[in-house]
Enzyme design. Structure first.
Site, PDB file in Angstrom:
ATOM      1  N   LYS A 218       0.796  -1.231   0.000  1.00 57.83           N
ATOM      2  CA  LYS A 218       0.000   0.000   0.000  1.00 57.83           C
ATOM      3  C   LYS A 218       0.827   1.280   0.000  1.00 57.83           C
ATOM      4  O   LYS A 218       0.343   2.336  -0.437  1.00 57.83           O
ATOM      5  CB  LYS A 218      -0.926   0.007   1.219  1.00 57.83           C
ATOM      6  CG  LYS A 218      -2.099  -0.952   1.142  1.00 57.83           C
ATOM      7  CD  LYS A 218      -3.203  -0.421   0.254  1.00 57.83           C
ATOM      8  CE  LYS A 218      -4.485  -1.227   0.407  1.00 57.83           C
ATOM      9  NZ  LYS A 218      -5.591  -0.674  -0.373  1.00 57.83           N
TER      10      LYS A 218
ATOM     11  N   SER B 181       0.660  -9.876  -0.986  1.00 54.74           N
ATOM     12  CA  SER B 181       0.444  -8.432  -0.877  1.00 54.74           C
ATOM     13  C   SER B 181       0.809  -7.831   0.468  1.00 54.74           C
ATOM     14  O   SER B 181       1.107  -6.640   0.551  1.00 54.74           O
ATOM     15  CB  SER B 181      -1.022  -8.110  -1.190  1.00 54.74           C
ATOM     16  OG  SER B 181      -1.876  -8.829  -0.307  1.00 54.74           O
TER      17      SER B 181
END
Length: 404
Positions: free
Chosen positions: A52, A304
């Site tokens: 992110k 991720s």
């Protein structure tokens, strides 16, 4: 729509401030998944533990001096919060992050440690998002959306550019989907460069809002759902991301909670890497046959993030051991006579099992007078070992049952 040029500009903008995560080949899972080759893009090794920060930093670097002075605000389940807080602090920009009340402790505490003001509000992302919008209107801060923002999408797309260099011969990339910012950017970078690469998205079946939206042909909001993959627990996907996924993504599959938990455990045990539920979703899909077209192909798994609560890891490990037959609880009904408990433990030892816990129950069991029920938790080597152990104990005339 975000373009390849936007993503290339984002890569130039963020430069060396973002770690170029490794993408090693996984020999551990290649044969199990029947892939020709399997690679893991390890975004869980980023400074804040997730991808992110790419989109967060790219967005921060596009702010005007006036916007920087006002400060930023965001809603996040944790990873966008940490990425934004960390890079806002490095840029000298004030940040406020609204997080759901049930956000894992590790994510909230780290967000505070990076210098952000954390507001815990609501039971899910959508309620936290509504509160962030209210605070943004009140305080005049710049709102930075975790996924439905072209600058954020472009930042996440830099992963795709890195993959083109690290795995130029890849056939398929498997990407987790929450709101869709990650897969939108990655898919754009890859498809615009090499259209033959297949892009497969994976969602938690408990709250698969993007799959529901694609199936319905329009953005669809789902009822609240609970999943250990909290990083992709989004009830309503983004408008930008929905259109990009319809254009670039080949398929979306779903995985359930047990499949995600098992994938987390296997990554920890075999690849020696810690992933959160969202990060393990792609492996869960491959291991459980959700992507049959992956067989015989060169596949990249996008891990991720790795921000998972250690208490949850502990529970996942225990449940995984039970599922694999390496931890079992047996109930043995036997005569209540001196020396019987010693015979039981001796028999267990002879079969090579290890006693973790034992409970000798007379008063509250449903056994007859003169009998006792002994509950014993054991470490074993697998299902076959459990069956051998139960057969061996049963030869003493005892009733042996596995407690599930």
């Amino acid at each position: 729509m975000v373009t390849l040029q936007d993503i290339e500009a984002a890569q130039q903008r963020i430069g060396e401030a973002i770690h170029r995560s490794p993408c090693p080949r996984s020999e551990q899972f290649k044969d199990i998944t029947q892939c020709a080759a399997l690679y893991c893009k390890m975004e869980n090794l980023q400074r804040t533990g997730a991808f992110k920060e790419r989109g967060a930093l790219n967005t921060l670097l596009t702010l005007t001096p006036e916007e920087r002075a006002r400060g930023v605000i965001a809603a996040s389940a944790g990873n966008h919060a940490q990425g934004l807080a960390y890079h806002a602090g490095r840029q000298g920009i004030s940040s406020v992050i609204v997080m759901p009340e049930r956000t894992p402790i590790i994510k909230a505490s780290r967000t505070r440690a990076y210098g952000a003001q954390v507001v815990l509000h609501g039971s899910n992302f959508d309620e936290a998002y509504a509160e962030a919008l209210r605070l943004q209107e009140r305080d005049g801060r710049v709102f930075i959306h975790p996924f439905n923002d072209p600058r954020v999408i472009a930042g996440q797309g830099t992963i795709g550019l890195e993959l083109l260099e690290q795995c130029p011969h890849m056939d398929m990339v498997v990407v987790p989907i929450g709101g869709g910012g990650l897969i939108s950017g990655v898919a754009c970078a890859l498809k615009e460069t090499n259209p033959r690469i297949k892009i497969i998205g994976v969602q938690a079946s408990a709250i698969a809002s993007m799959k529901a939206s694609v199936d319905a042909g329009q953005v669809t909001e789902l009822p609240p759902g609970t999943t250990i993959a909290d990083g992709i627990a989004v009830r309503r996907p983004g408008d930008y991301t929905f259109e990009m996924i319809r254009r670039y993504v080949d398929d979306i599959v779903t995985v359930d909670e047990e499949e995600i938990a098992n994938a987390i455990l296997l990554l920890l045990e075999r690849e020696k890497t810690v992933t959160e539920g969202a990060g393990a979703a792609g492996l869960a899909a491959l291991l459980n046959g959700k992507i049959p077209s992956a067989r015989g192909r060169k596949v990249v798994l996008l891990l991720s993030g790795g921000n998972i609560d250690v208490n949850l890891v502990s529970r996942i490990i225990e449940r995984g051991l039970v599922k694999d037959g390496r931890l079992v609880r047996l109930v043995v009904r036997m005569p209540d006579r001196p020396g019987m408990l010693a015979r039981l433990t001796t028999g267990i030892a002879q079969q090579g099992a290890n006693v973790v816990e034992i409970y000798h129950n007379r008063a509250f069991s449903r056994t007859g007078l003169g009998e006792v029920a002994v509950e014993v938790t054991l470490e074993t080597r697998g299902r076959g070992h459990i069956e051998e152990l139960m057969a061996s104990l049963g030869q003493n005339g005892w009733q042996v049952a596995e407690e599930t």
